[in-house]
Motif scaffolding. Structure first.
Motif, PDB file in Angstrom:
ATOM      1  N   TYR A 131      -4.121 -72.698  37.927  1.00 38.34           N
ATOM      2  CA  TYR A 131      -4.430 -74.055  37.478  1.00 38.34           C
ATOM      3  C   TYR A 131      -5.900 -74.239  37.107  1.00 38.34           C
ATOM      4  O   TYR A 131      -6.215 -74.963  36.165  1.00 38.34           O
ATOM      5  N   VAL A 132      -6.800 -73.590  37.843  1.00 42.20           N
ATOM      6  CA  VAL A 132      -8.230 -73.771  37.587  1.00 42.20           C
ATOM      7  C   VAL A 132      -8.625 -73.387  36.157  1.00 42.20           C
ATOM      8  O   VAL A 132      -9.296 -74.168  35.468  1.00 42.20           O
ATOM      9  N   PRO A 133      -8.233 -72.214  35.654  1.00 40.97           N
ATOM     10  CA  PRO A 133      -8.597 -71.880  34.267  1.00 40.97           C
ATOM     11  C   PRO A 133      -8.062 -72.875  33.247  1.00 40.97           C
ATOM     12  O   PRO A 133      -8.716 -73.150  32.240  1.00 40.97           O
ATOM     13  N   VAL A 134      -6.869 -73.419  33.515  1.00 43.71           N
ATOM     14  CA  VAL A 134      -6.296 -74.413  32.592  1.00 43.71           C
ATOM     15  C   VAL A 134      -7.110 -75.703  32.642  1.00 43.71           C
ATOM     16  O   VAL A 134      -7.487 -76.255  31.603  1.00 43.71           O
ATOM     17  N   PHE A 135      -7.397 -76.186  33.834  1.00 42.92           N
ATOM     18  CA  PHE A 135      -8.132 -77.443  33.983  1.00 42.92           C
ATOM     19  C   PHE A 135      -9.546 -77.351  33.420  1.00 42.92           C
ATOM     20  O   PHE A 135     -10.087 -78.337  32.922  1.00 42.92           O
ATOM     21  N   VAL A 136     -10.147 -76.168  33.536  1.00 39.75           N
ATOM     22  CA  VAL A 136     -11.513 -75.990  33.031  1.00 39.75           C
ATOM     23  C   VAL A 136     -11.561 -76.106  31.513  1.00 39.75           C
ATOM     24  O   VAL A 136     -12.552 -76.572  30.948  1.00 39.75           O
ATOM     25  N   THR A 137     -10.479 -75.707  30.853  1.00 43.23           N
ATOM     26  CA  THR A 137     -10.504 -75.642  29.396  1.00 43.23           C
ATOM     27  C   THR A 137      -9.904 -76.860  28.704  1.00 43.23           C
ATOM     28  O   THR A 137      -9.862 -76.898  27.477  1.00 43.23           O
ATOM     29  N   VAL A 138      -9.416 -77.847  29.474  1.00 43.19           N
ATOM     30  CA  VAL A 138      -8.851 -79.050  28.856  1.00 43.19           C
ATOM     31  C   VAL A 138      -9.666 -80.269  29.250  1.00 43.19           C
ATOM     32  O   VAL A 138     -10.502 -80.220  30.152  1.00 43.19           O
ATOM     33  N   GLY A 139      -9.394 -81.385  28.591  1.00 42.12           N
ATOM     34  CA  GLY A 139     -10.129 -82.616  28.873  1.00 42.12           C
ATOM     35  C   GLY A 139      -9.568 -83.363  30.065  1.00 42.12           C
ATOM     36  O   GLY A 139      -8.536 -82.998  30.626  1.00 42.12           O
ATOM     37  N   THR A 140     -10.257 -84.451  30.417  1.00 43.22           N
ATOM     38  CA  THR A 140      -9.860 -85.260  31.575  1.00 43.22           C
ATOM     39  C   THR A 140      -8.460 -85.835  31.405  1.00 43.22           C
ATOM     40  O   THR A 140      -7.656 -85.848  32.342  1.00 43.22           O
ATOM     41  N   GLY A 141      -8.154 -86.315  30.194  1.00 43.70           N
ATOM     42  CA  GLY A 141      -6.834 -86.880  29.941  1.00 43.70           C
ATOM     43  C   GLY A 141      -5.727 -85.876  30.176  1.00 43.70           C
ATOM     44  O   GLY A 141      -4.675 -86.198  30.743  1.00 43.70           O
ATOM     45  N   ALA A 142      -5.950 -84.644  29.750  1.00 39.54           N
ATOM     46  CA  ALA A 142      -4.949 -83.592  29.930  1.00 39.54           C
ATOM     47  C   ALA A 142      -4.791 -83.239  31.411  1.00 39.54           C
ATOM     48  O   ALA A 142      -3.673 -82.990  31.877  1.00 39.54           O
ATOM     49  N   ILE A 143      -5.899 -83.227  32.157  1.00 46.42           N
ATOM     50  CA  ILE A 143      -5.828 -82.941  33.594  1.00 46.42           C
ATOM     51  C   ILE A 143      -4.990 -83.999  34.294  1.00 46.42           C
ATOM     52  O   ILE A 143      -4.153 -83.703  35.152  1.00 46.42           O
ATOM     53  N   ILE A 144      -5.204 -85.268  33.914  1.00 44.34           N
ATOM     54  CA  ILE A 144      -4.422 -86.366  34.500  1.00 44.34           C
ATOM     55  C   ILE A 144      -2.945 -86.203  34.152  1.00 44.34           C
ATOM     56  O   ILE A 144      -2.059 -86.379  35.000  1.00 44.34           O
ATOM     57  N   ALA A 145      -2.668 -85.843  32.888  1.00 44.57           N
ATOM     58  CA  ALA A 145      -1.281 -85.637  32.453  1.00 44.57           C
ATOM     59  C   ALA A 145      -0.636 -84.501  33.244  1.00 44.57           C
ATOM     60  O   ALA A 145       0.505 -84.622  33.714  1.00 44.57           O
ATOM     61  N   TYR A 146      -1.357 -83.388  33.383  1.00 46.74           N
ATOM     62  CA  TYR A 146      -0.851 -82.259  34.159  1.00 46.74           C
ATOM     63  C   TYR A 146      -0.534 -82.703  35.589  1.00 46.74           C
ATOM     64  O   TYR A 146       0.534 -82.374  36.129  1.00 46.74           O
ATOM     65  N   SER A 147      -1.465 -83.424  36.206  1.00 52.27           N
ATOM     66  CA  SER A 147      -1.312 -83.829  37.603  1.00 52.27           C
ATOM     67  C   SER A 147      -0.105 -84.740  37.791  1.00 52.27           C
ATOM     68  O   SER A 147       0.667 -84.576  38.742  1.00 52.27           O
ATOM     69  N   ILE A 148       0.070 -85.699  36.883  1.00 50.37           N
ATOM     70  CA  ILE A 148       1.205 -86.619  36.985  1.00 50.37           C
ATOM     71  C   ILE A 148       2.521 -85.860  36.847  1.00 50.37           C
ATOM     72  O   ILE A 148       3.461 -86.062  37.627  1.00 50.37           O
ATOM     73  N   VAL A 149       2.585 -84.982  35.864  1.00 56.27           N
ATOM     74  CA  VAL A 149       3.809 -84.193  35.658  1.00 56.27           C
ATOM     75  C   VAL A 149       4.088 -83.315  36.878  1.00 56.27           C
ATOM     76  O   VAL A 149       5.225 -83.231  37.354  1.00 56.27           O
ATOM     77  N   PHE A 150       3.049 -82.666  37.397  1.00 58.20           N
ATOM     78  CA  PHE A 150       3.223 -81.818  38.576  1.00 58.20           C
ATOM     79  C   PHE A 150       3.796 -82.619  39.749  1.00 58.20           C
ATOM     80  O   PHE A 150       4.723 -82.164  40.428  1.00 58.20           O
ATOM     81  N   LEU A 151       3.234 -83.805  39.987  1.00 54.20           N
ATOM     82  CA  LEU A 151       3.658 -84.611  41.131  1.00 54.20           C
ATOM     83  C   LEU A 151       5.089 -85.113  40.966  1.00 54.20           C
ATOM     84  O   LEU A 151       5.834 -85.230  41.944  1.00 54.20           O
ATOM     85  N   ILE A 152       5.486 -85.403  39.747  1.00 53.77           N
ATOM     86  CA  ILE A 152       6.879 -85.796  39.503  1.00 53.77           C
ATOM     87  C   ILE A 152       7.813 -84.617  39.760  1.00 53.77           C
ATOM     88  O   ILE A 152       8.867 -84.754  40.393  1.00 53.77           O
ATOM     89  N   LEU A 153       7.392 -83.449  39.287  1.00 56.93           N
ATOM     90  CA  LEU A 153       8.234 -82.258  39.418  1.00 56.93           C
ATOM     91  C   LEU A 153       8.332 -81.755  40.857  1.00 56.93           C
ATOM     92  O   LEU A 153       9.267 -81.008  41.178  1.00 56.93           O
ATOM     93  N   VAL A 154       7.402 -82.158  41.720  1.00 55.86           N
ATOM     94  CA  VAL A 154       7.500 -81.772  43.130  1.00 55.86           C
ATOM     95  C   VAL A 154       8.799 -82.323  43.727  1.00 55.86           C
ATOM     96  O   VAL A 154       9.529 -81.617  44.438  1.00 55.86           O
ATOM     97  N   ALA A 155       9.100 -83.592  43.422  1.00 54.55           N
ATOM     98  CA  ALA A 155      10.335 -84.198  43.928  1.00 54.55           C
ATOM     99  C   ALA A 155      11.559 -83.485  43.353  1.00 54.55           C
ATOM    100  O   ALA A 155      12.538 -83.230  44.058  1.00 54.55           O
ATOM    101  N   VAL A 156      11.486 -83.146  42.057  1.00 51.04           N
ATOM    102  CA  VAL A 156      12.589 -82.414  41.420  1.00 51.04           C
ATOM    103  C   VAL A 156      12.780 -81.054  42.095  1.00 51.04           C
ATOM    104  O   VAL A 156      13.910 -80.613  42.341  1.00 51.04           O
TER     105      VAL A 156
END
Length: 202
Positions: A131-156
């Motif tokens: 995750y760190v290399p991905v987060f380093v290379t994308v913007g803040t908006g993308a990091i937030i999008a990744y985080s929201i999707v990850f947290l939704i998928l945890v329940a799944v």
């Protein structure tokens, strides 16, 4: 539309790095079968453990982006590339059979929120490295999008593990594909980061 690509990438990345968690969580469900509150404890523990992984990934990536030269960021692609090649080498040698390891992670452990959280975090070392290399290379908006999707998928993920816990053939199929999917995704991710960042003059 700008966030669609990060969302789709997040789904693929989450699946590749967490398929093995389905096996571990299904073992917890098997141990807690018939015990009231098992599902709630596992969900809470998974969120705590994965939340810690996510926070650590974001903090490390923010520090790297702040203190490292911009030209050095692209070389973070070497991390998932190396992890992917190592995973592929283990799969090729036949050393990646984690059945016994998964059993050992859960064996002798009662079903509690903190136990599930601890096992989840301990099992997520590779996640942070990816995750760190991905987060380093994308913007803040993308990091937030990744985080929201990850947290939704945890329940799944937890609900899927509960389903798998009573259907062993499905667990076997997921485990078989994980050995192929995990290294392929990591190698591809590492190459993309290196190429897009212009590492090694690419």
């Amino acid at each position: 539309m700008e966030l669609l690509a990060p969302v789709l990438q997040a789904i693929g990345l989450f699946m590749a790095t967490n398929i093995d968690d389905i096996i571990v969580l299904s073992l917890f469900f098997a141990r807690g079968a018939g015990i009231r509150g098992t599902t709630a404890k596992i969900i809470a523990g998974q969120y705590l453990g994965f939340g810690a992984i996510l926070v650590a990934s974001v903090l490390v990536s923010l520090g790297a982006a702040t203190f490292l030269p911009e030209d050095a960021i692209a070389y973070f692609g070497l991390i998932p590339l190396a992890l992917g090649l190592y995973a592929a080498w283990k799969a090729w040698r036949g050393d990646d059979d984690d059945d016994d390891d998964d059993d050992e992670k859960v064996a002798g452990k009662s079903i509690s929120v903190w136990t599930v959280a601890g096992v989840t975090f301990a099992n997520g070392g590779d996640n942070i490295g990816v995750y760190v290399p991905v987060f380093v290379t994308v913007g803040t908006g993308a990091i937030i999008a990744y985080s929201i999707v990850f947290l939704i998928l945890v329940a799944v993920l937890v609900l899927l593990a509960k389903f798998v816990a009573t259907r062993k053939p499905i667990a076997e199929v997921l485990e078989r594909w994980e050995h192929v999917l995990f290294p392929l995704v990591l190698i591809g991710l590492g190459v993309v980061i290196l190429v897009e960042g212009g590492a090694f003059g690419l």
